[in-house]
Every structure is written in C-alpha cells, then in structure tokens.
Design a protein around this motif. Sequence first.
Motif, PDB file in Angstrom:
ATOM      1  N   PRO A 203      40.043 -69.572  64.615  1.00 58.54           N
ATOM      2  CA  PRO A 203      39.547 -67.830  64.508  1.00 58.54           C
ATOM      3  C   PRO A 203      37.818 -67.786  65.237  1.00 58.54           C
ATOM      4  O   PRO A 203      36.731 -67.059  65.950  1.00 58.54           O
ATOM      5  CB  PRO A 203      39.010 -67.749  63.132  1.00 58.54           C
ATOM      6  CG  PRO A 203      39.624 -68.786  62.448  1.00 58.54           C
ATOM      7  CD  PRO A 203      40.409 -69.763  63.265  1.00 58.54           C
ATOM      8  N   GLY A 204      37.777 -69.915  64.848  1.00 54.99           N
ATOM      9  CA  GLY A 204      35.502 -69.967  65.454  1.00 54.99           C
ATOM     10  C   GLY A 204      35.113 -69.166  64.728  1.00 54.99           C
ATOM     11  O   GLY A 204      35.431 -68.717  63.262  1.00 54.99           O
ATOM     12  N   PRO A 205      34.265 -69.644  64.494  1.00 51.31           N
ATOM     13  CA  PRO A 205      34.051 -70.440  65.889  1.00 51.31           C
ATOM     14  C   PRO A 205      33.712 -71.654  65.340  1.00 51.31           C
ATOM     15  O   PRO A 205      33.227 -72.977  66.737  1.00 51.31           O
ATOM     16  CB  PRO A 205      31.563 -69.974  66.060  1.00 51.31           C
ATOM     17  CG  PRO A 205      31.940 -69.614  64.439  1.00 51.31           C
ATOM     18  CD  PRO A 205      33.021 -69.303  63.577  1.00 51.31           C
ATOM     19  N   ASP A 206      33.951 -72.410  65.036  1.00 52.24           N
ATOM     20  CA  ASP A 206      33.863 -73.705  64.320  1.00 52.24           C
ATOM     21  C   ASP A 206      34.668 -74.218  64.752  1.00 52.24           C
ATOM     22  O   ASP A 206      35.871 -74.091  64.465  1.00 52.24           O
ATOM     23  CB  ASP A 206      33.756 -74.360  62.696  1.00 52.24           C
ATOM     24  CG  ASP A 206      32.026 -74.188  62.345  1.00 52.24           C
ATOM     25  OD1 ASP A 206      31.241 -73.582  62.931  1.00 52.24           O
ATOM     26  OD2 ASP A 206      31.310 -74.404  61.370  1.00 52.24           O
ATOM     27  N   PHE A 207      35.209 -76.286  64.938  1.00 51.73           N
ATOM     28  CA  PHE A 207      36.371 -76.617  65.480  1.00 51.73           C
ATOM     29  C   PHE A 207      36.962 -77.050  64.508  1.00 51.73           C
ATOM     30  O   PHE A 207      37.590 -75.890  63.157  1.00 51.73           O
ATOM     31  CB  PHE A 207      35.196 -77.812  65.727  1.00 51.73           C
ATOM     32  CG  PHE A 207      36.285 -78.447  67.035  1.00 51.73           C
ATOM     33  CD1 PHE A 207      37.111 -77.701  67.746  1.00 51.73           C
ATOM     34  CD2 PHE A 207      36.858 -80.049  66.433  1.00 51.73           C
ATOM     35  CE1 PHE A 207      38.614 -78.778  68.379  1.00 51.73           C
ATOM     36  CE2 PHE A 207      37.886 -80.658  67.158  1.00 51.73           C
ATOM     37  CZ  PHE A 207      37.861 -80.123  68.107  1.00 51.73           C
ATOM     38  N   TYR A 208      37.544 -78.023  63.660  1.00 46.46           N
ATOM     39  CA  TYR A 208      38.623 -78.494  62.450  1.00 46.46           C
ATOM     40  C   TYR A 208      37.431 -78.997  61.335  1.00 46.46           C
ATOM     41  O   TYR A 208      36.930 -80.206  61.403  1.00 46.46           O
ATOM     42  CB  TYR A 208      39.724 -78.831  62.811  1.00 46.46           C
ATOM     43  CG  TYR A 208      40.360 -78.642  64.072  1.00 46.46           C
ATOM     44  CD1 TYR A 208      40.433 -77.219  64.046  1.00 46.46           C
ATOM     45  CD2 TYR A 208      40.543 -79.431  65.807  1.00 46.46           C
ATOM     46  CE1 TYR A 208      41.113 -76.705  65.231  1.00 46.46           C
ATOM     47  CE2 TYR A 208      41.083 -79.196  66.592  1.00 46.46           C
ATOM     48  CZ  TYR A 208      41.175 -77.686  66.210  1.00 46.46           C
ATOM     49  OH  TYR A 208      42.209 -76.946  67.348  1.00 46.46           O
ATOM     50  N   PRO A 209      37.732 -78.680  60.497  1.00 46.22           N
ATOM     51  CA  PRO A 209      36.755 -79.087  59.410  1.00 46.22           C
ATOM     52  C   PRO A 209      37.735 -80.651  58.869  1.00 46.22           C
ATOM     53  O   PRO A 209      39.291 -80.702  59.506  1.00 46.22           O
ATOM     54  CB  PRO A 209      37.201 -78.404  58.139  1.00 46.22           C
ATOM     55  CG  PRO A 209      38.238 -77.622  58.036  1.00 46.22           C
ATOM     56  CD  PRO A 209      38.698 -77.197  59.520  1.00 46.22           C
ATOM     57  N   ASN A 224      36.308 -67.459  71.183  1.00 42.89           N
ATOM     58  CA  ASN A 224      35.025 -68.521  69.915  1.00 42.89           C
ATOM     59  C   ASN A 224      34.693 -69.006  69.702  1.00 42.89           C
ATOM     60  O   ASN A 224      33.540 -69.264  69.646  1.00 42.89           O
ATOM     61  CB  ASN A 224      36.544 -68.409  68.807  1.00 42.89           C
ATOM     62  CG  ASN A 224      36.998 -66.004  68.525  1.00 42.89           C
ATOM     63  OD1 ASN A 224      36.308 -65.488  68.825  1.00 42.89           O
ATOM     64  ND2 ASN A 224      38.453 -66.227  67.938  1.00 42.89           N
ATOM     65  N   THR A 225      35.842 -70.306  70.425  1.00 45.40           N
ATOM     66  CA  THR A 225      35.101 -71.647  69.706  1.00 45.40           C
ATOM     67  C   THR A 225      34.667 -72.188  71.228  1.00 45.40           C
ATOM     68  O   THR A 225      34.329 -73.600  71.319  1.00 45.40           O
ATOM     69  CB  THR A 225      36.137 -72.860  69.723  1.00 45.40           C
ATOM     70  OG1 THR A 225      37.612 -72.435  70.461  1.00 45.40           O
ATOM     71  CG2 THR A 225      36.673 -72.370  68.027  1.00 45.40           C
ATOM     72  N   GLY A 226      34.862 -71.932  72.416  1.00 46.12           N
ATOM     73  CA  GLY A 226      34.331 -72.354  73.635  1.00 46.12           C
ATOM     74  C   GLY A 226      34.615 -73.255  74.193  1.00 46.12           C
ATOM     75  O   GLY A 226      36.332 -73.747  73.629  1.00 46.12           O
ATOM     76  N   GLY A 227      34.812 -74.040  74.741  1.00 48.98           N
ATOM     77  CA  GLY A 227      35.592 -75.166  75.532  1.00 48.98           C
ATOM     78  C   GLY A 227      36.240 -76.825  74.982  1.00 48.98           C
ATOM     79  O   GLY A 227      35.338 -77.853  74.892  1.00 48.98           O
ATOM     80  N   LEU A 228      36.905 -76.400  73.997  1.00 40.31           N
ATOM     81  CA  LEU A 228      36.410 -77.805  73.013  1.00 40.31           C
ATOM     82  C   LEU A 228      37.448 -78.648  72.788  1.00 40.31           C
ATOM     83  O   LEU A 228      38.061 -78.920  72.405  1.00 40.31           O
ATOM     84  CB  LEU A 228      36.768 -77.583  71.536  1.00 40.31           C
ATOM     85  CG  LEU A 228      35.303 -76.895  70.856  1.00 40.31           C
ATOM     86  CD1 LEU A 228      36.107 -76.011  69.027  1.00 40.31           C
ATOM     87  CD2 LEU A 228      34.549 -77.568  70.779  1.00 40.31           C
TER      88      LEU A 228
END
Lengths: 391, 179
Positions: A203-209, A224-228
């Motif tokens: 779901p984004g916006p963050d990467f993984y905790p 959502n998360t851009g090109g990670l």
Amino acid sequence: MKRFLETGNFAIAEAAIIAGCRFFAGYPITPATELAESMSLRLPQVDGVYLQAEDECAAMHLCIGAALGGMKAMTATSGPGFILYADPFGWALGCEMPMVVLNSGRVGPVSGITGAPGQGEFYNTRYPTQGGNYESVVLAPNSAQEAMAMVIEAFYLSERLRMPVTVLADQLITDGWEDISIPETEEEMKEMGMRFWPRKFHPGPDFYPATDALDIPPVQMGKNTGGLCSDWTPTEQGYDIEEVEDHHKHAYRLIYKVRNNRELFAHHYEKKYMDDDPDLVVVSYGTPSRVVNTAVGRARSQGMKVGSLRLINLWPFPDEHFTRKAKYLAVELNWDGQLVREIQRAVPKDSDVHFLGICGDLPTNQDLLETFDKILKNQPLQRKGWEMEAW
Amino acid sequence: MKDRIELVASGFGGQGVVRLGQILGEAGVKQGLRVTMLKSHGTEMRGGYVRSQVVLAKKVVDSPICESPDYLIALSSAAYNRFKHTVADNGLIIYDPDFVEEVDNTLTCSQKALPAKKLAMDNFGKPLFSNSVVLGAIAKLLEEEGAVNKEVLLESLLAIIPKFKEENKQAFELGYKSI
C-alpha cells in the motif's frame, strides 16, 4: 484429473501456470531446456510472457523486472546457469522480490556431464549470492509429480515470504518421464495439498519495517512506493543509505522473516521406518531417496534396524530431525560430501556420521545394503578404487 | 502381471531408443499402471550412446532404475556388452543381429535375435521402421506377462508417431509375429 506420461519439465511448466506464473525468462540448458520450451508454448496461451534471455544472469534480472511490475515470475536452469544467477539473486533477495528459481542438478563442476544427475549445489542453493545477511528457502522434490507440487508450494512461499524460493531438482526428475496427474479443479488441487497465494500490492508509501512478519506485499514499480529496486541498503522509507543501523534492520528482516516462520514449510519431509528409533538413519534428498526407500525396506526384511529420512525442505536446514544420537548415513549424488557436513553439524556430539557418494547415476540397492550392513557392524566403508574419507 | 517389470533399451542416438521407451510408457499409463522412464545420453543426440529405462508397476514406482532388467533391448554391440550382465536370470535379451555381432553364450538369461533392421529393410526399404518391429515384439512379450495389451501399445505408437501409420502398423505386426 488428467493423467499423462510426461517429463518433469512438462509437469513443472504446468505447475507454474496453475500457481499463477505469467512470466518466464530463461536460457536453454540441459536438463531444463524443455521447461523453457514448454513455457514458450504455454505462457502465450494464458496471456503470459515468455522471454529467452541472452544468458542466465539476464534471465533472472528480467524476472526481477517482471516481479516489480506485479507478475509472478520464474526462471530455470542447471548448475552452470545457477552460478550466473549470483548477481540478480542478491538483488532479488535484497529488494525482496517473490519469484521461483528451478535448478535441475547435473554432474559438475562446470559443464560436467549434461545428461546425468548430480547433487553438487546443496550449499550453492543456500548461498546463491555474496554478502551473507540473508536466509534461503530451498525445496527438493524426488519425482516429477512432487516437483509439480513443490513448484506450486515455492510460488506460495515466495509470495508470503517476499523472496525468491529455489526448487532443487535433478536431471532424472526434469528429463525423466513419469505418469503425472494434473489437477483440473480447485477441489482436486486442494486434495493434492496445493496452496496458493495471490500477488498483493504494497500500500505504500513506506518500504518495509524491521519486522519478521509474513504477508507484507512486495512493492510495485510506479504504485505508491516509487521505484524501490535499488541494490543499496534501504531505509524503512525505501531510500538508499549506507548506515550500519539501517543495514541491521534490513538484514534482520531478510534473515528472521524466514527463520521465525519455519512452520510454514518445515513439514516438508518424509520418514519411513523411523518410529522405532532405528540404529541407522539414512538421510537423502531428491531422486537417490527413491532407491534409499527401497533399500531400507529390504534391509528391514533382512533384520537390519534402519530408517529413512528424506529431506524436502533443505534450507533452512531442519536441525530438528537430528536431535537423537544414532548412526547417520548421508547418500548423495556427489563424491565430495555436502549434506553430510550439515548432518555432522546438526547431530548430537559424538554421533556416528557416514557418507556414501555416487555421481552421474543412482546408487544401487546392493551398494546401499552392503553399506548399511558395514555401518551397523562397525566395519570400515570402502569402495572399489575409492578411498573414503573417514566421515 | 508381476509387481514390477523392468525394461532397458539401449543403442545409438537416432535409433529411437527414447521414443520406444516413451511409447511403451504411454501404453503403461493407458493401461492404468504406474510408470517411470529415464533416458540417459551423452551431449550428442545422434550417433552417441543412449539408454532408456522403463519401469511398469502396479503401485507407485520407488526406484526408477532398472538394476536387474526383465528385458534388455540391445540395438548396438556396446549396449549389449554394457548391460548383458545386469539382466535377471529369468530375463530376456532381445538383440538385433545387424548390430550385435558377437553373442555371449555364457549368460544365464535367455536371448533372442530379432532382425528388426532386416525386416524393416526387406518390407519397407527403410531402416526407419525397425523400431516399430521391436515394439511389436515387446507387445507380444508384455501381453504374455499380462501387463500391456497389444492394441493399447499399438494405439500409443500411432498416437506418438503420427506419420506413416500404415507402415508402422505393419512393422508392429511383423515384430509381434516374429518373437
């Protein structure tokens, strides 16, 4: 249920499609060429994409691209191609991209013998890339039918764990022909123990905790998360960073999302004649186990107290099967002894661990029965023209 | 039939040794048997060494290896010499005398010459059909074992080799009668 005489390669292609795989990139290599060939025929029929890559390194990079685009992807090769995955494998592990990798073992090192089975990649599949700081999940079937089941299971695990999962087969499985049952309905799939997990989107916006939790969907390019998809250490927000503290969180996730969720796949093993604490436990994986199972049955009828432990989940190594002090024999398709080292590490101190190797062919029942007999009588193991190490 | 029947076919690449195993295996599946068929070969497919190992069984096949075959189909001298000693005492070697020139008379198993190549040449002018002659002979033997029906094996042959159906059928019948 459809029943065919077909190769393992064919069964694996059908399994991948049942599991929802819609992208395959590969490079031809015996004994996995027919898998690429089957996929090139089957994927266009189900709106999938087949690409022949310029080499194995490119093939797995293409799979990462497909996974980042939201597709279930797969590639397949043999030992000489598996080492070319080393770079993209690290990328897929680090960026946490689900996909399935099939390695059909032939005789090595390098090109070795193409049309004969080998098990030289036991450790290679555990450490498919450099740098450490990750766990690997490896499943090893012993027949075409089981290869089908394990490929479906590998897709399931790869989605839930967000990582590439390796299926380690061998030439006899992929190139050999067997009667194969292919399920056609959901009930039949359920009856055969097949599990499925759809691709879900982060779901984004963050990467993984920094967590060992399952079921955090992978990121998707442009959503959502851009090109990670960088090869650097990510922050929890998905930016590149070169700080030890952030790296530690990243590594914790890569290692413990597997270690702390082993119950997902630790049930993949087979035990025969193991209920009465046998004096000798014969440990194997892949096709040699089929001869081992026969030989152990025969040994029992001759009064030898022998049991068979077949590993299907190879990595993380299932230490829990080796808590009892007994005699152990590793039967492997290599001359150097790989599985035997891991057994030595896992068993209680002063356990008696032996090795029987052969490569390019399966051991015979006679070889096995003679070896069991010698071990049970505490006689030294020797093969004709072959000085055994004192395992 | 017995619980398990092992058949090894071996010769040069290009003779159809793998196809033979596949057709026999397919017939086994149609007959409701459990089947494995392993092929081993060198890098070169044509002219090199090839072997197929077929196991037909009533229950799931554990070891797919033919350690003591009930039948050995030897289509080259090299194959004959390599596998003749593995054949079970009550087993049978079928060899093509065009390829196997020296026969070992010290073996304990039975041996039978099947001039498959000659039959194919005499009747069709091509060695191509010798494989169907061999399959016809296998059909006769497996029918006697109560393992695979002749019609089922012929049906598998014609399904897997869709060309030259009439010739293949005739070659199959020739083999069936000549063993």
